[in-house]
Design a protein around this motif. Structure first.
Motif, PDB file in Angstrom:
ATOM      1  N   ALA A  79      -5.251  17.591   6.410  1.00  0.00           N
ATOM      2  CA  ALA A  79      -4.316  16.480   6.577  1.00  0.00           C
ATOM      3  C   ALA A  79      -4.834  15.485   7.606  1.00  0.00           C
ATOM      4  N   GLY A  80      -5.478  15.967   8.660  1.00  0.00           N
ATOM      5  CA  GLY A  80      -6.031  15.068   9.669  1.00  0.00           C
ATOM      6  C   GLY A  80      -7.132  14.191   9.107  1.00  0.00           C
ATOM      7  N   ASP A  81      -8.020  14.787   8.313  1.00  0.00           N
ATOM      8  CA  ASP A  81      -9.069  14.001   7.653  1.00  0.00           C
ATOM      9  C   ASP A  81      -8.458  12.927   6.768  1.00  0.00           C
ATOM     10  N   LEU A  82      -7.451  13.312   6.004  1.00  0.00           N
ATOM     11  CA  LEU A  82      -6.816  12.375   5.075  1.00  0.00           C
ATOM     12  C   LEU A  82      -6.187  11.212   5.818  1.00  0.00           C
ATOM     13  N   GLN A  83      -5.509  11.503   6.919  1.00  0.00           N
ATOM     14  CA  GLN A  83      -4.858  10.437   7.677  1.00  0.00           C
ATOM     15  C   GLN A  83      -5.865   9.412   8.169  1.00  0.00           C
ATOM     16  N   VAL A  84      -6.988   9.872   8.708  1.00  0.00           N
ATOM     17  CA  VAL A  84      -8.005   8.948   9.215  1.00  0.00           C
ATOM     18  C   VAL A  84      -8.619   8.142   8.071  1.00  0.00           C
ATOM     19  N   TRP A  85      -8.896   8.823   6.950  1.00  0.00           N
ATOM     20  CA  TRP A  85      -9.496   8.138   5.802  1.00  0.00           C
ATOM     21  C   TRP A  85      -8.574   7.037   5.282  1.00  0.00           C
ATOM     22  N   LEU A  86      -7.303   7.359   5.100  1.00  0.00           N
ATOM     23  CA  LEU A  86      -6.362   6.373   4.571  1.00  0.00           C
ATOM     24  C   LEU A  86      -6.099   5.258   5.572  1.00  0.00           C
ATOM     25  N   GLN A  87      -6.075   5.585   6.848  1.00  0.00           N
ATOM     26  CA  GLN A  87      -5.893   4.551   7.859  1.00  0.00           C
ATOM     27  C   GLN A  87      -6.997   3.507   7.756  1.00  0.00           C
ATOM     28  N   ASP A  88      -8.224   3.967   7.538  1.00  0.00           N
ATOM     29  CA  ASP A  88      -9.335   3.026   7.419  1.00  0.00           C
ATOM     30  C   ASP A  88      -9.265   2.214   6.125  1.00  0.00           C
ATOM     31  N   ILE A  89      -8.870   2.861   5.035  1.00  0.00           N
ATOM     32  CA  ILE A  89      -8.700   2.134   3.770  1.00  0.00           C
ATOM     33  C   ILE A  89      -7.659   1.031   3.929  1.00  0.00           C
ATOM     34  N   LEU A  90      -6.578   1.348   4.614  1.00  0.00           N
ATOM     35  CA  LEU A  90      -5.514   0.363   4.808  1.00  0.00           C
ATOM     36  C   LEU A  90      -5.975  -0.781   5.701  1.00  0.00           C
ATOM     37  N   ARG A  91      -6.609  -0.474   6.807  1.00  0.00           N
ATOM     38  CA  ARG A  91      -6.914  -1.492   7.804  1.00  0.00           C
ATOM     39  C   ARG A  91      -8.185  -2.275   7.502  1.00  0.00           C
ATOM     40  N   PHE A  92      -9.176  -1.605   6.890  1.00  0.00           N
ATOM     41  CA  PHE A  92     -10.469  -2.233   6.694  1.00  0.00           C
ATOM     42  C   PHE A  92     -10.881  -2.387   5.241  1.00  0.00           C
ATOM     43  N   GLY A  93     -10.096  -1.849   4.317  1.00  0.00           N
ATOM     44  CA  GLY A  93     -10.507  -1.832   2.924  1.00  0.00           C
ATOM     45  C   GLY A  93      -9.557  -2.514   1.972  1.00  0.00           C
ATOM     46  N   ALA A  94      -9.344  -1.877   0.827  1.00  0.00           N
ATOM     47  CA  ALA A  94      -8.550  -2.489  -0.236  1.00  0.00           C
ATOM     48  C   ALA A  94      -7.097  -2.685   0.153  1.00  0.00           C
ATOM     49  N   GLY A  95      -6.579  -1.852   1.047  1.00  0.00           N
ATOM     50  CA  GLY A  95      -5.188  -2.036   1.458  1.00  0.00           C
ATOM     51  C   GLY A  95      -4.958  -3.424   2.015  1.00  0.00           C
ATOM     52  N   ARG A  96      -5.767  -3.795   2.978  1.00  0.00           N
ATOM     53  CA  ARG A  96      -5.629  -5.113   3.614  1.00  0.00           C
ATOM     54  C   ARG A  96      -5.961  -6.242   2.639  1.00  0.00           C
ATOM     55  N   SER A  97      -7.077  -6.122   1.926  1.00  0.00           N
ATOM     56  CA  SER A  97      -7.495  -7.192   1.019  1.00  0.00           C
ATOM     57  C   SER A  97      -6.498  -7.408  -0.108  1.00  0.00           C
ATOM     58  N   ASP A  98      -6.009  -6.310  -0.683  1.00  0.00           N
ATOM     59  CA  ASP A  98      -5.043  -6.443  -1.772  1.00  0.00           C
ATOM     60  C   ASP A  98      -3.722  -7.022  -1.272  1.00  0.00           C
ATOM     61  N   ALA A  99      -3.344  -6.680  -0.054  1.00  0.00           N
ATOM     62  CA  ALA A  99      -2.115  -7.243   0.509  1.00  0.00           C
ATOM     63  C   ALA A  99      -2.246  -8.752   0.686  1.00  0.00           C
TER      64      ALA A  99
END
Length: 276
Positions: A79-99
């Motif tokens: 779960a810790g790995d997943l949280q860090v991975w998704l946090q980066d996707i949101l802040r630096f990846g498709a999460g931010r760009s798609d928003a």
């Protein structure tokens, strides 16, 4: 009407697994005070919940955004790995760009600017870093457009409503244009008078919850662990939504190279459950 308040507190730190740098949320993103407060009518809330429900027929459950490959290679196994991975996707990846794409389309549709919406459609497709990520966005987006056009046509008395009606006429047939998911979602939310702030936060929440569901099934993780990750990411989602609302097209970009590479490698993964 019901008032929906989007807010968060605190900051999250960790390790950026994709870039190898600390992940303390920058001052512009950290949610130490209420971010956006906006009134949402009950009809708009009802439609927003419908459009972003896992039951809406766009096949979201069949896509992992490359996460299945990352799990297979041992990059995410807790779960810790997943949280860090998704946090980066949101802040630096498709999460931010798609928003940002969603917000730009929402505003262009509100003006009835068909040319800009078409440019955003093309841009949203061009930004996809791999064949499977292109499929993930375009297949969901095109299915979303067809489902809304078939069952949830918005009123045509607004610029956005008229724009959607024009787009919907080209939905039928095999030669229909593909639509990236965040772009068509922005268009639909504008046409249905769903407030921008609520649309941004709900989109990011749904995107995150879907990837958590992938990890719950594949790692596997317990359901409670998945919910803990989603709860921990609440301030990150609120911060990214707030940032996207203040950004423009010049701010588009990502630095989640390992996630992009994972989506490419997934194309040849021997055994897989997901389409991306």
């Amino acid at each position: 009407m019901v008032t929906v308040t989007i807010m968060g507190t605190g900051a999250i730190t960790g390790t950026n697994r994709m870039m190898g740098i600390p992940t303390a949320i920058p001052a512009g993103i950290a949610t130490t005070a209420p971010l956006m407060t906006e009134a949402v009518t009950l009809p708009a809330l009802y439609r927003l919940l419908t459009f972003l429900s896992p039951a809406f027929p766009i096949g979201a459950f069949t896509y992992s955004h490359g996460l299945e490959q990352v799990i297979d290679q041992g990059g995410v196994n807790s779960a810790g790995d997943l949280q860090v991975w998704l946090q980066d996707i949101l802040r630096f990846g498709a999460g931010r760009s798609d928003a940002i794409l969603l917000k730009e389309t929402f505003q262009a549709a509100g003006r009835g600017d068909a040319d800009t919406v078409e440019e955003l459609r093309e841009l949203g497709l061009a930004l996809q870093p791999s064949k499977e990520r292109h499929l993930e966005s375009s297949a969901q987006g095109t299915a979303f457009l067809a489902a809304v056009a078939g069952s949830w046509m918005p009123p045509s008395g607004t610029p956005a409503g008229r724009l959607f009606a024009g787009v919907a006429t080209g939905v039928a047939g095999e030669n229909r244009d593909p639509w990236p998911y965040p772009v068509v979602l922005g268009l639909v939310c504008a046409a249905h008078a769903i407030p921008e702030a609520a649309a941004l936060t709900s989109f990011l929440h749904t995107f995150t919850a879907n990837l958590i569901s992938v990890a719950v099934r594949v790692v596997p993780l317990g359901q409670s662990d998945g919910q803990k990750v989603l709860a921990a990411l609440e301030p990150v989602i609120a911060g990214v939504a707030n940032e996207a609302a203040a950004c423009g097209l010049d701010d588009l970009g990502s630095s989640t190279f390992l996630a992009d590479i994972a989506s490419m490698a997934h194309e040849t993964q021997y055994s897989r459950l997901f389409r991306s």
